[in-house]
Design a protein around this motif. Structure first.
Motif, PDB file in Angstrom:
ATOM      1  N   TYR A   1       0.719  -0.883   0.051  1.00 37.19           N
ATOM      2  CA  TYR A   1      -0.365  -0.011  -0.495  1.00 37.19           C
ATOM      3  C   TYR A   1       0.829   1.218  -0.001  1.00 37.19           C
ATOM      4  O   TYR A   1       0.483   2.103  -1.013  1.00 37.19           O
ATOM      5  N   GLY A   2       1.885   1.637   0.695  1.00 38.53           N
ATOM      6  CA  GLY A   2       3.000   2.700   1.129  1.00 38.53           C
ATOM      7  C   GLY A   2       3.371   2.684  -0.720  1.00 38.53           C
ATOM      8  O   GLY A   2       3.867   3.409  -1.201  1.00 38.53           O
ATOM      9  N   MET A   3       4.118   1.368  -1.129  1.00 40.57           N
ATOM     10  CA  MET A   3       5.003   1.604  -2.412  1.00 40.57           C
ATOM     11  C   MET A   3       3.845   2.112  -3.425  1.00 40.57           C
ATOM     12  O   MET A   3       4.018   3.064  -4.383  1.00 40.57           O
TER      13      MET A   3
ATOM     14  N   GLY B   1       4.290   6.443  -5.720  1.00 43.72           N
ATOM     15  CA  GLY B   1       4.105   5.891  -6.807  1.00 43.72           C
ATOM     16  C   GLY B   1       3.366   6.855  -7.793  1.00 43.72           C
ATOM     17  O   GLY B   1       3.631   7.767  -8.357  1.00 43.72           O
ATOM     18  N   ALA B   2       1.953   6.540  -7.345  1.00 38.55           N
ATOM     19  CA  ALA B   2       0.815   7.251  -8.131  1.00 38.55           C
ATOM     20  C   ALA B   2       0.828   8.915  -7.275  1.00 38.55           C
ATOM     21  O   ALA B   2       0.557   9.304  -8.241  1.00 38.55           O
ATOM     22  N   LEU B   3       1.311   9.208  -5.883  1.00 40.40           N
ATOM     23  CA  LEU B   3       1.518  10.564  -5.862  1.00 40.40           C
ATOM     24  C   LEU B   3       2.294  11.469  -6.560  1.00 40.40           C
ATOM     25  O   LEU B   3       2.566  12.568  -7.095  1.00 40.40           O
ATOM     26  N   ASN B   4       3.639  10.315  -6.454  1.00 37.78           N
ATOM     27  CA  ASN B   4       4.428  11.156  -7.242  1.00 37.78           C
ATOM     28  C   ASN B   4       4.437  11.740  -8.887  1.00 37.78           C
ATOM     29  O   ASN B   4       4.788  12.665  -9.101  1.00 37.78           O
TER      30      ASN B   4
ATOM     31  N   ALA C   1       6.144  12.095  -2.509  1.00 36.80           N
ATOM     32  CA  ALA C   1       5.867  11.653  -1.860  1.00 36.80           C
ATOM     33  C   ALA C   1       7.021  10.331  -1.473  1.00 36.80           C
ATOM     34  O   ALA C   1       7.846  10.359  -2.255  1.00 36.80           O
ATOM     35  N   ARG C   2       6.531   9.313   0.111  1.00 40.50           N
ATOM     36  CA  ARG C   2       7.909   8.001  -0.254  1.00 40.50           C
ATOM     37  C   ARG C   2       6.960   7.438   0.906  1.00 40.50           C
ATOM     38  O   ARG C   2       5.927   7.734   1.487  1.00 40.50           O
ATOM     39  N   SER C   3       7.437   6.100   0.105  1.00 36.88           N
ATOM     40  CA  SER C   3       7.215   5.569   1.806  1.00 36.88           C
ATOM     41  C   SER C   3       8.093   5.638   2.800  1.00 36.88           C
ATOM     42  O   SER C   3       8.906   5.824   2.495  1.00 36.88           O
ATOM     43  N   LEU C   4       7.326   4.957   3.846  1.00 35.83           N
ATOM     44  CA  LEU C   4       7.511   5.540   5.594  1.00 35.83           C
ATOM     45  C   LEU C   4       7.789   4.187   5.770  1.00 35.83           C
ATOM     46  O   LEU C   4       6.751   3.915   6.725  1.00 35.83           O
TER      47      LEU C   4
ATOM     48  N   PRO D   1       1.610   2.030  18.789  1.00 35.84           N
ATOM     49  CA  PRO D   1       3.346   1.147  19.603  1.00 35.84           C
ATOM     50  C   PRO D   1       4.448   1.254  18.376  1.00 35.84           C
ATOM     51  O   PRO D   1       4.798   1.125  18.743  1.00 35.84           O
ATOM     52  N   TYR D   2       3.683   1.153  17.176  1.00 35.57           N
ATOM     53  CA  TYR D   2       4.704   1.967  15.819  1.00 35.57           C
ATOM     54  C   TYR D   2       5.567   3.205  15.949  1.00 35.57           C
ATOM     55  O   TYR D   2       6.531   3.134  14.830  1.00 35.57           O
ATOM     56  N   LEU D   3       4.963   4.107  16.404  1.00 34.67           N
ATOM     57  CA  LEU D   3       5.685   5.400  15.911  1.00 34.67           C
ATOM     58  C   LEU D   3       6.632   6.010  17.281  1.00 34.67           C
ATOM     59  O   LEU D   3       6.760   6.385  18.301  1.00 34.67           O
ATOM     60  N   PHE D   4       7.301   4.972  16.720  1.00 31.96           N
ATOM     61  CA  PHE D   4       9.173   4.710  17.493  1.00 31.96           C
ATOM     62  C   PHE D   4      10.176   5.613  16.882  1.00 31.96           C
ATOM     63  O   PHE D   4      10.809   6.643  16.735  1.00 31.96           O
ATOM     64  N   TYR D   5      10.598   4.601  16.098  1.00 34.23           N
ATOM     65  CA  TYR D   5      11.466   4.917  15.023  1.00 34.23           C
ATOM     66  C   TYR D   5      10.654   4.944  13.509  1.00 34.23           C
ATOM     67  O   TYR D   5       9.689   4.578  13.221  1.00 34.23           O
ATOM     68  N   PHE D   6      11.449   6.331  12.762  1.00 35.37           N
ATOM     69  CA  PHE D   6      11.243   6.144  10.646  1.00 35.37           C
ATOM     70  C   PHE D   6      11.953   5.993  10.235  1.00 35.37           C
ATOM     71  O   PHE D   6      13.105   6.928  10.648  1.00 35.37           O
ATOM     72  N   ASP D   7      11.611   5.421   9.299  1.00 33.57           N
ATOM     73  CA  ASP D   7      12.959   4.981   8.097  1.00 33.57           C
ATOM     74  C   ASP D   7      12.386   5.886   6.936  1.00 33.57           C
ATOM     75  O   ASP D   7      10.638   4.837   6.634  1.00 33.57           O
ATOM     76  N   THR D   8      13.098   5.960   5.741  1.00 35.67           N
ATOM     77  CA  THR D   8      12.330   5.850   5.033  1.00 35.67           C
ATOM     78  C   THR D   8      14.202   6.561   3.635  1.00 35.67           C
ATOM     79  O   THR D   8      15.161   6.686   4.365  1.00 35.67           O
ATOM     80  N   ARG D   9      13.773   5.832   1.998  1.00 32.49           N
ATOM     81  CA  ARG D   9      14.698   6.091   1.660  1.00 32.49           C
ATOM     82  C   ARG D   9      15.448   6.944   0.507  1.00 32.49           C
ATOM     83  O   ARG D   9      13.933   7.651   1.114  1.00 32.49           O
ATOM     84  N   LEU D  10      16.412   6.979   0.616  1.00 33.86           N
ATOM     85  CA  LEU D  10      17.028   8.481   0.619  1.00 33.86           C
ATOM     86  C   LEU D  10      16.854   8.662  -1.217  1.00 33.86           C
ATOM     87  O   LEU D  10      16.452   9.653  -1.754  1.00 33.86           O
ATOM     88  N   ASP D  11      16.914   7.340  -1.673  1.00 35.17           N
ATOM     89  CA  ASP D  11      16.654   7.088  -3.291  1.00 35.17           C
ATOM     90  C   ASP D  11      15.210   6.631  -3.772  1.00 35.17           C
ATOM     91  O   ASP D  11      15.091   5.736  -3.282  1.00 35.17           O
ATOM     92  N   ASN D  12      14.966   7.624  -4.148  1.00 34.58           N
ATOM     93  CA  ASN D  12      13.355   7.219  -4.170  1.00 34.58           C
ATOM     94  C   ASN D  12      12.494   7.444  -5.868  1.00 34.58           C
ATOM     95  O   ASN D  12      11.324   7.061  -6.155  1.00 34.58           O
TER      96      ASN D  12
END
Length: 280
Positions: free
Chosen positions: A122-124, A128-131, A137-140, A222-233
């Motif tokens: 869903y995130g992926m 893509g659709a938003l970009n 946009a980015r996956s998080l 509980p998932y809202l602690f570490y957050f990461d995303t790709r640098l090259d999207n």
């Protein structure tokens, strides 16, 4: 990914619930840890993304008639809501099924045959659709505090979109067709965490699929602690490995996910400004 609650199959509607409303009844169980981040830049990362006119995004946009989907929408927020709802309708969630290829078009092609996928997909597709429509946009990836020792279900994946007309990043959860808000203004994942930790009045959700704040917040918190995303999207074969992880001040850098999966090519920062850059 852990199998989540099942949102009710109601007629499409927009729901905005505040902490002073039905969610307040759960305040005794919704205890969210207070975490802090730095405001000044630390690593000054470089983010790269595909332009809407790039071949892949052009194909995605035209094949699925995404411009028609947002036709007549006057704001970036309205456009993001329409895309989120569209993505949610493409398949039903299956937390253990993975696609043959991890790109939006391939995922949508498999979904059209009846296959079901995870939050990751869903995130992926949202990304893509938003970009493709010119909305950055980015996956998080969201990860629990103990994501290195939990064997299963330690993470969740959403998307984030940059609203140029509001000059801010906002969280978009395609699996649940959810965008969190504060007093009606869409907010990003870190802002949601901080609002829940402080029990800020006016935090709620927008959804067209019947998912409510009182269901969603206790599940996602509980998932809202570490957050990461790709640098090259970029959506290209020569995409460079590497991600940026936002780490709360005082917390360790997360180097392993779910006991056995090393987190490689990761840059770490405590800085909000590193993680949420302004986009031109």
């Amino acid at each position: 990914m852990k199998t989540p609650f099942k949102p009710s199959a109601l007629l499409a509607l927009v729901v905005s619930l505040s902490l002073s409303g039905s969610l307040a009844a759960q305040s005794q169980t919704l205890e969210v840890k207070t975490i802090q981040f730095a405001k000044t830049p630390q690593v000054k990362p470089t983010f790269v993304r595909s332009a809407p006119q790039d071949a892949y995004l052009t194909q995605l946009r035209t094949r699925y008639e995404l411009e028609k989907l947002v036709a007549g929408k006057k704001t970036d927020f309205e456009r993001v809501k329409a895309v989120c709802n569209w993505v949610r309708k493409q398949w039903d969630h299956n937390g253990s099924n993975t696609p043959l290829k991890n790109d939006p078009i391939s995922i949508l092609e498999e979904a059209a045959t009846g296959k079901k996928f995870r939050c990751v997909e869903y995130g992926m597709v949202l990304n893509g659709a938003l970009n493709s429509l010119g909305i950055p946009a980015r996956s998080l990836a969201l990860k629990m505090e103990n994501a290195d020792t939990v064997e299963f279900g330690a993470g969740h994946v959403v998307a984030e979109a940059y609203l140029r007309d509001q000059k801010k990043w906002v969280m978009v959860d395609g699996q649940f067709d959810i965008i969190p808000t504060l007093n009606g203004t869409p907010i990003n994942a870190v802002e949601l965490q901080q609002a829940l930790a402080k029990k800020t009045p006016g935090v709620g959700v927008v959804s067209f699929s019947g998912t409510t704040a009182s269901d969603y917040f206790p599940w996602v918190a509980p998932y809202l602690f570490y957050f990461d995303t790709r640098l090259d999207n970029r959506f290209t074969e020569d995409r460079v490995p590497g991600s940026l992880m936002l780490v709360p001040q005082g917390a360790k850098n997360l180097t392993v996910f779910q006991r056995i999966r090393p987190l490689t090519d990761m840059t770490y920062t405590h800085s909000i400004s590193d993680f949420y850059p302004k986009v031109k």
